[in-house]
Design a protein around this motif. Structure first.
Motif, PDB file in Angstrom:
ATOM      1  N   LEU A   1      -6.564 -11.427  11.540  1.00 49.20           N
ATOM      2  CA  LEU A   1      -5.691 -12.076  10.812  1.00 49.20           C
ATOM      3  C   LEU A   1      -4.839 -13.204  11.533  1.00 49.20           C
ATOM      4  CD1 LEU A   1      -4.275  -9.246   8.725  1.00 49.20           C
ATOM      5  CD2 LEU A   1      -5.587 -10.972   7.651  1.00 49.20           C
ATOM      6  N   LEU A   2      -4.304 -12.729  12.819  1.00 54.30           N
ATOM      7  CA  LEU A   2      -3.495 -13.628  13.290  1.00 54.30           C
ATOM      8  C   LEU A   2      -4.383 -14.864  14.110  1.00 54.30           C
ATOM      9  CD1 LEU A   2      -1.169 -11.198  15.105  1.00 54.30           C
ATOM     10  CD2 LEU A   2      -0.535 -12.634  13.047  1.00 54.30           C
TER      11      LEU A   2
ATOM     12  N   SER B   1      -8.588  -6.837  10.839  1.00 50.40           N
ATOM     13  CA  SER B   1      -7.526  -6.091  12.004  1.00 50.40           C
ATOM     14  C   SER B   1      -6.419  -7.220  12.173  1.00 50.40           C
ATOM     15  CB  SER B   1      -8.142  -5.889  13.126  1.00 50.40           C
ATOM     16  OG  SER B   1      -8.411  -7.095  13.683  1.00 50.40           O
ATOM     17  N   THR B   2      -5.059  -6.728  12.428  1.00 53.31           N
ATOM     18  CA  THR B   2      -3.965  -7.803  12.759  1.00 53.31           C
ATOM     19  C   THR B   2      -4.465  -8.733  13.786  1.00 53.31           C
ATOM     20  OG1 THR B   2      -2.661  -5.861  12.447  1.00 53.31           O
ATOM     21  CG2 THR B   2      -1.774  -7.558  13.471  1.00 53.31           C
ATOM     22  N   SER B   3      -5.400  -8.651  14.667  1.00 57.26           N
ATOM     23  CA  SER B   3      -5.647  -9.409  15.625  1.00 57.26           C
ATOM     24  C   SER B   3      -6.564 -10.569  15.012  1.00 57.26           C
ATOM     25  CB  SER B   3      -6.595  -8.950  16.544  1.00 57.26           C
ATOM     26  OG  SER B   3      -6.930  -9.895  17.638  1.00 57.26           O
TER      27      SER B   3
END
Length: 273
Positions: free
Chosen positions: A25-26, A21-23
């Motif tokens: 990844l970051l 998810s984007t979360s």
């Protein structure tokens, strides 16, 4: 001949990135980035030695050169280009060169980094000599363009340093002052614009800033020699003068416009008191 396998090319500690998810990844990129400052901290003694070798050369009219390819070259050019506006030195004091020339700042130039003799040709256009210092920047420490330039410079008795993110690399071995910051595998395997690039930027910041401070380009903690190239910097300069001299904004602004330099304002004001 034993092949050097750069630490920067090791496989990422993460897999299936496209499924995160984007979360995720970051968070994972941030987790990796947190390790960079600690890696740089471990080589502060090596950075200190290089800074202390650079200062006397610049005090005696010498220059500081950076050479690199790709991201490493761009970081060197960036650091060099920010020295004149920040510290008020001429553009010829810190010089950044990138394999492939200025075109390579925006676009990849095919095979530019593989040209072993080209860096020295580029440096000779600036009449580099024993009065100067050369720092080679390469995440892997294997870039032929950079190694070739460093080897030739060292043979010509020019002080040489290097910034790499791989231990015991050919570039590190070729340079007199090797700064090796092992940042480990990148989040995206081999993408050295990430942790390795961050480490190189941090080291370059340390080198140029420390050198300029030791050359007297900072007063207290202020950029008194900065170029007043836009309204933001004029405002910053005005505030510096207000704080240093204890005068109001209108008077500080008037003095800055008259003398065109924070340092000159402070010097002139103090001499009149």
């Amino acid at each position: 001949m034993k092949t050097h396998n750069p630490d920067t090319e090791k496989t990422s500690n993460y897999d299936h990135l496209e499924k995160m998810s984007t979360s995720e990844l970051l968070s994972n990129i941030n987790k990796e980035d947190k390790s960079v400052a600690e890696s740089v901290q471990k080589v502060l003694p090596e950075i200190e030695k290089l800074v202390d070798a650079i200062v006397p050369k610049l005090e005696n009219g010498g220059r500081l050169f950076y050479i690199g390819a790709g991201t490493s070259g761009r970081l060197g050019v960036l650091d060099a280009s920010e020295c004149p506006p920040t510290f008020g030195v001429s553009a010829g004091i810190v010089i950044g060169l990138i394999a492939g020339g200025d075109t390579a700042l925006r676009n990849a130039v095919e095979n530019a980094e593989d040209a072993t003799q080209q860096a020295w040709k580029d440096l000779r256009e600036y009449d580099i000599s024993e009065n100067d210092v050369l720092i080679g920047i390469a995440a892997s420490g294997t870039t032929p363009y950079v190694i070739g330039g460093i080897e030739k410079a060292r043979a010509e008795k020019i002080i040489t340093g290097s910034i790499t993110c791989s231990m015991n690399s050919p570039l590190g071995k070729a340079s007199e002052y090797a700064i090796e910051v092992p940042t480990g595998p990148e989040f995206v395997t081999g993408s050295t614009r990430m942790k390795a690039g961050t480490a190189q930027k941090m080291v370059l910041n340390m080198i140029s800033t420390s050198v300029m401070i030791k050359l007297g380009r900072i007063k207290g903690n202020k950029m008194v020699d900065m170029q007043l190239s836009n309204s933001k910097l004029v405002g910053r300069g005005t505030r510096m003068i207000m704080e240093e001299l204890g005068i109001d904004e209108k008077k500080a602004a008037e003095l800055l416009m008259e003398h065109k330099s924070v340092r000159k304002v402070i010097s002139a004001y103090n001499s009149e008191q």
